[in-house]
Scaffold this motif. Structure first.
Motif, short mmCIF file in Angstrom:
data_model
loop_
_atom_site.label_atom_id
_atom_site.label_comp_id
_atom_site.label_asym_id
_atom_site.label_seq_id
_atom_site.Cartn_x
_atom_site.Cartn_y
_atom_site.Cartn_z
N ASP A 1 -16.12 27.89 -29.39
CA ASP A 1 -17.18 28.62 -28.69
C ASP A 1 -18.21 29.21 -29.65
O ASP A 1 -19.17 29.85 -29.20
CB ASP A 1 -16.57 29.75 -27.85
N GLY A 2 -18.01 29.04 -30.96
CA GLY A 2 -18.98 29.53 -31.94
C GLY A 2 -18.88 31.00 -32.26
O GLY A 2 -19.84 31.59 -32.79
N HIS B 1 -13.04 31.91 -42.07
CA HIS B 1 -14.32 32.59 -42.27
C HIS B 1 -15.45 31.63 -41.97
O HIS B 1 -15.47 30.48 -42.45
CB HIS B 1 -14.42 33.10 -43.70
N GLY B 2 -16.40 32.11 -41.14
CA GLY B 2 -17.53 31.28 -40.74
C GLY B 2 -18.86 31.89 -41.11
O GLY B 2 -18.93 32.98 -41.70
N LEU C 1 -12.11 35.28 -38.59
CA LEU C 1 -11.08 35.16 -37.56
C LEU C 1 -9.71 35.33 -38.18
O LEU C 1 -9.40 34.69 -39.19
CB LEU C 1 -11.20 33.79 -36.89
N LEU C 2 -8.89 36.22 -37.62
CA LEU C 2 -7.51 36.39 -38.04
C LEU C 2 -6.62 35.58 -37.11
O LEU C 2 -6.58 35.84 -35.90
CB LEU C 2 -7.10 37.87 -38.01
N ARG D 1 -14.10 39.27 -36.15
CA ARG D 1 -15.08 40.28 -36.55
C ARG D 1 -16.38 39.56 -36.90
O ARG D 1 -16.42 38.78 -37.86
CB ARG D 1 -14.57 41.08 -37.74
N ARG D 2 -17.41 39.79 -36.11
CA ARG D 2 -18.69 39.15 -36.34
C ARG D 2 -19.51 39.94 -37.35
O ARG D 2 -19.28 41.13 -37.56
CB ARG D 2 -19.45 39.00 -35.02
#
Length: 367
Positions: free
Chosen positions: A139-140, A259-260, A265-266, A280-281
């Motif tokens: 979903d990005g 990581h993105g 993301l955990l 976390r964004r």
């Protein structure tokens, strides 16, 4: 609903959860179990209501059994799988697929020649934890994945397992024991691996068993017990992975982080089916826990064979495929090969990312 008759070969410690869960999936009909120790097979058959306990030869000779779940020790995974395939049975094998690439290739080739399916654990990526993480990525929620870390930090198994010797024999070690969970989860989330750089080591030449039954026995350590390295995925993401039996004081490192370009993301322990999943964004002050998708949060071993049985009935691909397992097997060997050669290992195999589980299906029902 149509059902696939199945038999289990290998009635050791892991067999209980498979036997319990196979009864929950309507598509599976567990009719027999076998073990070198016939008494152990009889005990498991009685405990889980399995109609028949028998020898491996008798189980493989039964024309009604279409699919065999191979829960033997890793050293004989390939041999037992080949026996089952030659008897005309589809095979689902506990991880790893085999202890060598040559054996893994033989299993897949035998299955292709005979028009049979091979499936392989781990199926923990079917769990609500990994499936929720997968949906966030798709979903990005964190943008394009660019890197990951994964840690399996352990002191080994001799302090709790009743028969820990095989963990330190060829085919054992932390990578072959736990690497399948981490690598399979990473392939599900990031796609196939392109190349690997690894380094291996061994803290102790011997281990002393402190669990009961064999307390005080000494195990020679014949495999690396600390395996570390870097993976580059076909999509470009780079991951660092450590699997170790040499962590004697404990560790607080997280199992998997992705990581993105827009966040992190955990991902929960890939040896479990549940959560938590947090993201976390960029710009967020803290982590947000994502509610898990409806699905499998408890120990659901057996879902892999159930998905395979549905695939047989529906004529669709199965998710925990032999090709996925072979790609993971090659990746595990790649860490060792890279360490021995001092060079990158370029992956020769590839696989498709397994499709996400369909949303909205009742538990123990697979499309």
């Amino acid at each position: 609903m149509d059902r696939i008759k199945i038999g289990i070969i290998g009635c050791g410690k892991i067999s209980g959860i498979y036997m319990e869960n196979c009864r929950k999936f309507a598509v599976l009909d567990l009719v027999a179990c076998a073990d070198l120790d016939l008494n152990r097979a009889r005990e498991q058959a009685a405990a889980y209501g399995i109609p028949r306990a028998c020898s491996t030869e008798e189980l493989l000779a039964d024309p009604e059994i279409e699919l065999v779940i191979n829960l033997t020790i890793p050293a004989v995974h390939a041999d037992v799988s080949l026996q089952a395939l030659r008897a005309g049975k589809h095979v689902y094998v506990e991880k790893p697929l085999a202890v060598s690439l040559a054996e893994g290739q033989r299993v897949l080739e035998e299955a292709r020649t005979r028009g049979l399916l091979v499936g392989c654990a781990p199926e923990t990526f079917f769990g609500a934890g990994i499936q929720t993480a997968l949906k966030l990525i798709e979903d990005g929620a964190i943008g394009r994945p660019v890197s990951a870390t994964a840690f399996m930090m352990s002191r080994g198994h001799e302090h709790w397992h009743p028969d820990p010797e095989f963990y330190y024999a060829p085919g054992g070690g932390p990578m072959f024991d736990m690497g399948p969970y981490y690598l399979t989860a990473l392939v599900q989330l990031l796609g196939p691996v392109a190349r690997i750089a690894g380094i291996t080591g061994k803290a102790l030449p011997e281990r002393v068993i402190t669990s009961e039954k064999k307390r005080g026995s000494v195990i020679p350590v014949a495999v690396p017990t600390h395996v570390a390295g870097t993976l580059q995925f076909e999509g470009g993401a780079i991951a660092s992975l450590i699997t170790s039996f040499d962590i004697f004081g404990g560790s607080s490192l997280p199992p998997i982080e992705i990581h993105g370009t827009e966040g992190s993301l955990l991902v929960p322990d890939p040896n479990t089916f549940g959560g938590p999943v947090k993201y976390r964004r960029t710009g967020d002050e803290d982590w947000t826990e994502q509610p898990l998708l409806p699905g499998y949060e408890g120990n659901s071993r057996g879902i892999g064979p159930a998905d395979m049985a549905c695939a047989l009935l529906r004529g669709r691909p199965h998710r925990a495929s032999g090709e996925l397992a072979y790609h993971v097997l090659e990746a595990m060997w790649a860490f060792h090969e890279s360490s021995d050669s001092g060079r990158y290992y370029e992956m020769a195999s590839r696989c498709e990312r397994p499709k996400a589980l369909p949303a909205g299906l009742p538990l123990y029902t697979l499309d």
